[in-house]
Scaffold this motif. Structure first.
Motif, PDB file in Angstrom:
ATOM      1  N   ASN A  83       0.805  -1.221   0.000  1.00  0.00           N
ATOM      2  CA  ASN A  83       0.000   0.000   0.000  1.00  0.00           C
ATOM      3  C   ASN A  83       0.841   1.275   0.000  1.00  0.00           C
ATOM      4  N   GLY A  84       2.156   1.130   0.246  1.00  0.00           N
ATOM      5  CA  GLY A  84       3.020   2.300   0.284  1.00  0.00           C
ATOM      6  C   GLY A  84       3.048   2.988   1.638  1.00  0.00           C
ATOM      7  N   ASP A  85       2.490   2.347   2.667  1.00  0.00           N
ATOM      8  CA  ASP A  85       2.482   2.947   4.009  1.00  0.00           C
ATOM      9  C   ASP A  85       3.876   2.903   4.648  1.00  0.00           C
ATOM     10  N   TYR A  86       4.625   1.834   4.377  1.00  0.00           N
ATOM     11  CA  TYR A  86       5.984   1.754   4.924  1.00  0.00           C
ATOM     12  C   TYR A  86       6.865   2.727   4.131  1.00  0.00           C
ATOM     13  N   PRO A  87       7.556   3.649   4.796  1.00  0.00           N
ATOM     14  CA  PRO A  87       8.225   4.751   4.075  1.00  0.00           C
ATOM     15  C   PRO A  87       9.459   4.373   3.267  1.00  0.00           C
ATOM     16  N   LEU A  88      10.009   3.179   3.459  1.00  0.00           N
ATOM     17  CA  LEU A  88      11.231   2.805   2.721  1.00  0.00           C
ATOM     18  C   LEU A  88      10.963   1.648   1.755  1.00  0.00           C
ATOM     19  N   SER A  89       9.758   1.637   1.179  1.00  0.00           N
ATOM     20  CA  SER A  89       9.425   0.634   0.153  1.00  0.00           C
ATOM     21  C   SER A  89      10.123   0.983  -1.162  1.00  0.00           C
ATOM     22  N   HIS A  90      10.379  -0.019  -1.967  1.00  0.00           N
ATOM     23  CA  HIS A  90      10.986   0.226  -3.281  1.00  0.00           C
ATOM     24  C   HIS A  90      10.632  -0.897  -4.251  1.00  0.00           C
ATOM     25  N   ALA A  91      10.620  -0.570  -5.517  1.00  0.00           N
ATOM     26  CA  ALA A  91      10.255  -1.530  -6.562  1.00  0.00           C
ATOM     27  C   ALA A  91      11.408  -2.490  -6.859  1.00  0.00           C
ATOM     28  N   VAL A  92      11.035  -3.699  -7.244  1.00  0.00           N
ATOM     29  CA  VAL A  92      11.972  -4.655  -7.840  1.00  0.00           C
ATOM     30  C   VAL A  92      11.679  -4.651  -9.335  1.00  0.00           C
ATOM     31  N   ASN A  93      12.680  -4.354 -10.148  1.00  0.00           N
ATOM     32  CA  ASN A  93      12.467  -4.158 -11.583  1.00  0.00           C
ATOM     33  C   ASN A  93      13.156  -5.219 -12.430  1.00  0.00           C
ATOM     34  N   CYS A  94      12.537  -5.505 -13.545  1.00  0.00           N
ATOM     35  CA  CYS A  94      13.100  -6.409 -14.555  1.00  0.00           C
ATOM     36  C   CYS A  94      13.388  -5.568 -15.797  1.00  0.00           C
ATOM     37  N   VAL A  95      14.627  -5.604 -16.262  1.00  0.00           N
ATOM     38  CA  VAL A  95      15.035  -4.836 -17.447  1.00  0.00           C
ATOM     39  C   VAL A  95      15.441  -5.828 -18.528  1.00  0.00           C
ATOM     40  N   THR A  96      14.833  -5.717 -19.708  1.00  0.00           N
ATOM     41  CA  THR A  96      15.121  -6.642 -20.796  1.00  0.00           C
ATOM     42  C   THR A  96      15.206  -5.910 -22.125  1.00  0.00           C
ATOM     43  N   PHE A  97      15.741  -6.630 -23.123  1.00  0.00           N
ATOM     44  CA  PHE A  97      15.662  -6.172 -24.506  1.00  0.00           C
ATOM     45  C   PHE A  97      14.318  -6.627 -25.083  1.00  0.00           C
ATOM     46  N   LYS A  98      13.713  -5.789 -25.904  1.00  0.00           N
ATOM     47  CA  LYS A  98      12.372  -6.078 -26.410  1.00  0.00           C
ATOM     48  C   LYS A  98      12.335  -7.265 -27.369  1.00  0.00           C
ATOM     49  N   HIS A  99      13.439  -7.525 -28.070  1.00  0.00           N
ATOM     50  CA  HIS A  99      13.392  -8.527 -29.137  1.00  0.00           C
ATOM     51  C   HIS A  99      13.439  -9.961 -28.628  1.00  0.00           C
ATOM     52  N   GLY A 100      13.898 -10.195 -27.391  1.00  0.00           N
ATOM     53  CA  GLY A 100      14.106 -11.560 -26.900  1.00  0.00           C
ATOM     54  C   GLY A 100      12.793 -12.273 -26.630  1.00  0.00           C
ATOM     55  N   ARG A 101      12.582 -13.415 -27.272  1.00  0.00           N
ATOM     56  CA  ARG A 101      11.322 -14.138 -27.101  1.00  0.00           C
ATOM     57  C   ARG A 101      11.283 -14.860 -25.752  1.00  0.00           C
ATOM     58  N   LEU A 102      12.402 -15.499 -25.362  1.00  0.00           N
ATOM     59  CA  LEU A 102      12.416 -16.181 -24.066  1.00  0.00           C
ATOM     60  C   LEU A 102      12.341 -15.174 -22.921  1.00  0.00           C
ATOM     61  N   SER A 103      12.987 -14.027 -23.072  1.00  0.00           N
ATOM     62  CA  SER A 103      12.912 -13.008 -22.017  1.00  0.00           C
ATOM     63  C   SER A 103      11.477 -12.513 -21.854  1.00  0.00           C
ATOM     64  N   LYS A 104      10.736 -12.408 -22.965  1.00  0.00           N
ATOM     65  CA  LYS A 104       9.318 -12.034 -22.880  1.00  0.00           C
ATOM     66  C   LYS A 104       8.526 -13.099 -22.127  1.00  0.00           C
ATOM     67  N   GLY A 105       8.800 -14.357 -22.467  1.00  0.00           N
ATOM     68  CA  GLY A 105       8.081 -15.455 -21.813  1.00  0.00           C
ATOM     69  C   GLY A 105       8.365 -15.516 -20.322  1.00  0.00           C
ATOM     70  N   PHE A 106       9.651 -15.322 -19.941  1.00  0.00           N
ATOM     71  CA  PHE A 106      10.014 -15.405 -18.532  1.00  0.00           C
ATOM     72  C   PHE A 106       9.460 -14.207 -17.757  1.00  0.00           C
ATOM     73  N   THR A 107       9.506 -13.009 -18.365  1.00  0.00           N
ATOM     74  CA  THR A 107       8.942 -11.821 -17.716  1.00  0.00           C
ATOM     75  C   THR A 107       7.446 -11.989 -17.499  1.00  0.00           C
ATOM     76  N   SER A 108       6.766 -12.518 -18.499  1.00  0.00           N
ATOM     77  CA  SER A 108       5.323 -12.764 -18.373  1.00  0.00           C
ATOM     78  C   SER A 108       5.038 -13.759 -17.255  1.00  0.00           C
TER      79      SER A 108
END
Length: 628
Positions: A573-598
């Motif tokens: 909910n964002g109530d805890y003041p030191l929350s942060h996102a976990v991000n996944c960064v990929t190249f758009k062209h990779g088919r397996l990377s799309k599948g794993f991200t999904s």
């Protein structure tokens, strides 16, 4: 080696080479063979059949000798058919990859055939081999002005005894760093560039990067562009490479690069299907003869129609009346169902292992906080789709980002967002995507024996900066505070520095990851540090909370505010003041990377949830009430 002839009333074949291997007398193995040391000739009286050929080869491993034997067998073999025999082909070096593909395809169909490739630097070298009968067929480039009928004549070969034809079109392609804003160029601009009159891409309406051209010095691709433009070249802007593959690698690394390669080198970037297209390694430039003419990229259809101005015809020439195999291979190469389909695949399709959304190989770099749940995610994905293979490494957050920007990996999982400079470099890299996959928190942790249960953000800042040195200053025991932190490349440290404008105390002991910090807090009663939410999960049963080894502190934004613990619901909910996102960064062209991200964003959310992190969406629970 290099001479063939007929002597006397019987068939006599000779092959010239400088020396016979020491102690070897070929006549002892086969009486048909003899060597004249004065004339430096190996002579065959009569013909060699396949068994005699293999016997003669077995006499020595010397390359010159074996070359001479192969030459004699090829020209004297009387039982040659379309599916049996030896054929030597001279090939201009840039065309070797396609020639090998054609040869392998022919050998798959006709297992009794053997081929020898003679790799030559130029068309003239190919023709010289044919005229001296060192080969019976040749594959080469020739200029647009030179007709098929004149190919053999211009090189001194009797056209009545040879058969020349165009077998496909290649192209000299211009590639640039993917972040380069310039995507098309005219002949006039290219002349100014090659002659050194344009020094930076800014002068061509691009970024202010110095222009550096990468090419192979003796490459026909490079030569053909200069010939078409009718211009010289400023050697100071050229860096010569050993081959076109090195040109590609240099172009990928240099922001001001312009590389010159062939059509087969750019097949990933020009894939027919957009989802298979790789534009992250380099971009392929569009070219026009003038600004008033349309710009064309070297897609196969434009090369075939000659719309792309740097197209190159590739010719095949075989000698006539010198056996059935050259004529058969010529027909195979020209056939639409055989050689032409092989050529299309080589120039237009990827040679890499077939990759789908559930199969292939994926290189991932995860930062240290991501290790626990990323390994679980991969294990579950592979359990469901066993054809997927993962190559993982765990490093600091900054190192993971650097590996991605250098294209060393296909995907990174990091525990923070990207800073301003990193976002700019990601834009320059092109065709990338950043997606949130979970929410974690910088959880302030102490030893369970410590009576302190809560802190404000200001107190957290003052403790880690060294302004507060004793626990009694925040309601604890009269004891010196022991600081344990992660190193400067870690995401959670960077989040604290940025959100609290914090400079860490020099007295703090630094460790590579929160795992080591947790171990120190477990031992030291007066310790304080920070960890991931996953650190409070019970080993072996991560769905259960465990605060027996370390204790989480509740945090308030202000003294009179609400003190909130780093629990999943409060973090989500964002109530805890030191929350942060976990991000996944990929190249758009990779088919397996799309599948794993999904997969991560759907089924994988349960893995995050069970291991203490907040998923990107908490499922709703619907309760139905029944009236009585």
């Amino acid at each position: 080696m290099g001479m063939f002839g007929l002597q006397g009333c019987g068939e006599v074949y000779t092959a010239k080479f400088d020396r016979m291997p020491e102690g070897l007398d070929p006549s002892q193995g086969l009486s048909k063979l003899s060597y004249n040391s004065e004339k430096k000739e190996l002579t065959l009286n009569g013909y060699l059949n396949e068994e005699e050929w293999k016997t003669a080869l077995s006499l020595s491993d010397d390359s010159l000798y074996r070359g001479a034997i192969n030459h004699l067998f090829e020209w004297s073999f009387q039982d040659e058919t379309v599916s049996r025999g030896l054929l030597t082909i001279s090939v201009q070096k840039e065309i070797v990859p396609i020639a090998k593909l054609l040869i392998n395809a022919y050998k798959e169909r006709y297992a009794g055939t053997e081929f020898i490739l003679r790799i030559k630097d130029s068309r003239e070298g190919v023709m010289r081999d044919l005229s001296e009968k060192l080969s019976r067929a040749g594959i080469f480039f020739y200029s647009h002005q030179q007709s098929k009928q004149r190919i053999a004549k211009d090189e001194g070969i009797n056209k009545e005894r040879s058969n020349a034809r165009v077998i496909f079109r290649d192209a000299a392609c211009l590639i640039a760093f993917p972040g380069n804003k310039v995507s098309k160029i005219t002949f006039h601009e290219l002349r100014k560039l090659f002659e050194g009159k344009v020094k930076t891409w800014k002068e061509l309406k691009g970024s202010n990067f110095p222009i550096k051209v990468f090419a192979v010095r003796s490459s026909f691709y490079f030569k053909s562009i200069l010939d078409t433009l009718a211009c010289g070249v400023d050697e100071t802007i050229i860096q010569y490479c050993n081959d076109e593959n090195e040109v590609v690698e240099k172009t990928k690394e240099s922001k001001g690069a312009l590389g010159i390669v062939g059509l087969s080198n750019v097949k990933y970037a020009l894939a027919v299907k957009k989802e298979n297209r790789d534009t992250t390694s380099f971009k392929v430039m569009g070219v026009a003869s003038s600004s008033s003419h349309p710009f064309y990229k070297p897609y196969q259809v434009f090369v075939l129609r000659k719309n792309y101005p740097f197209y190159l015809d590739v010719g095949f020439l075989n000698l006539n009346n010198v056996g059935k195999l050259p004529f058969s291979f010529s027909g195979f190469v020209k056939s639409g169902n055989s050689g032409q389909s092989m050529i299309f695949l080589c120039c237009a399709q990827s040679e890499r292992k077939e990759e789908t959304t559930t199969s292939g190989t994926l290189k991932i770099a995860g930062d240290f906080p991501s290790k626990l749940y990323l390994e679980l995610l991969i294990a579950e994905f592979v359990r469901i789709w066993p054809l997927a293979e993962f190559q993982t490494q765990y490093v600091s957050t900054s190192q993971a980002i650097k590996a991605f920007l250098n294209r060393e990996v296909d995907m990174i999982i990091i525990s923070r967002g990207l800073n301003g400079d990193e976002k700019i470099m990601l834009i320059e890299l092109g065709s990338t995507t950043v997606q949130k996959v979970a929410t974690d928190a910088v959880s302030i942790a102490v030893n369970p024996k410590n009576p302190v249960k809560k802190l404000t953000l200001e107190e957290v800042k003052n403790i880690f900066s060294g302004s507060i040195k004793n626990w009694s200053e925040v309601g604890g025991k009269n004891a010196e505070i022991k600081l344990f932190v992660t190193d400067k490349n870690d995401a959670q440290r960077q989040i604290l520095e940025d959100s609290l404008n914090l400079s860490f105390s020099k007295a703090a002991l630094s460790y590579p990851s929160f795992t080591e910090v947790k171990k120190e807090i477990e031992i030291e009663e007066h310790a304080i540090g920070y960890v991931s939410m996953a650190a409070f999960r019970k080993e072996g049963t991560p769905s259960e909370l465990d605060t027996s080894l370390i204790k989480m502190l509740s945090i308030a934004k202000k003294k009179d505010g609400y003190y909130v613990p780093p629990r999943q619901a409060y973090v989500y909910n964002g109530d805890y003041p030191l929350s942060h996102a976990v991000n996944c960064v990929t190249f758009k062209h990779g088919r397996l990377s799309k599948g794993f991200t999904s997969f991560i964003q759907r089924e994988g959310q349960k893995v995050y949830s069970r291991n203490g992190l907040a998923p990107i969406k908490i499922p709703s629970v619907v309760i139905n009430f029944k009236e009585y």
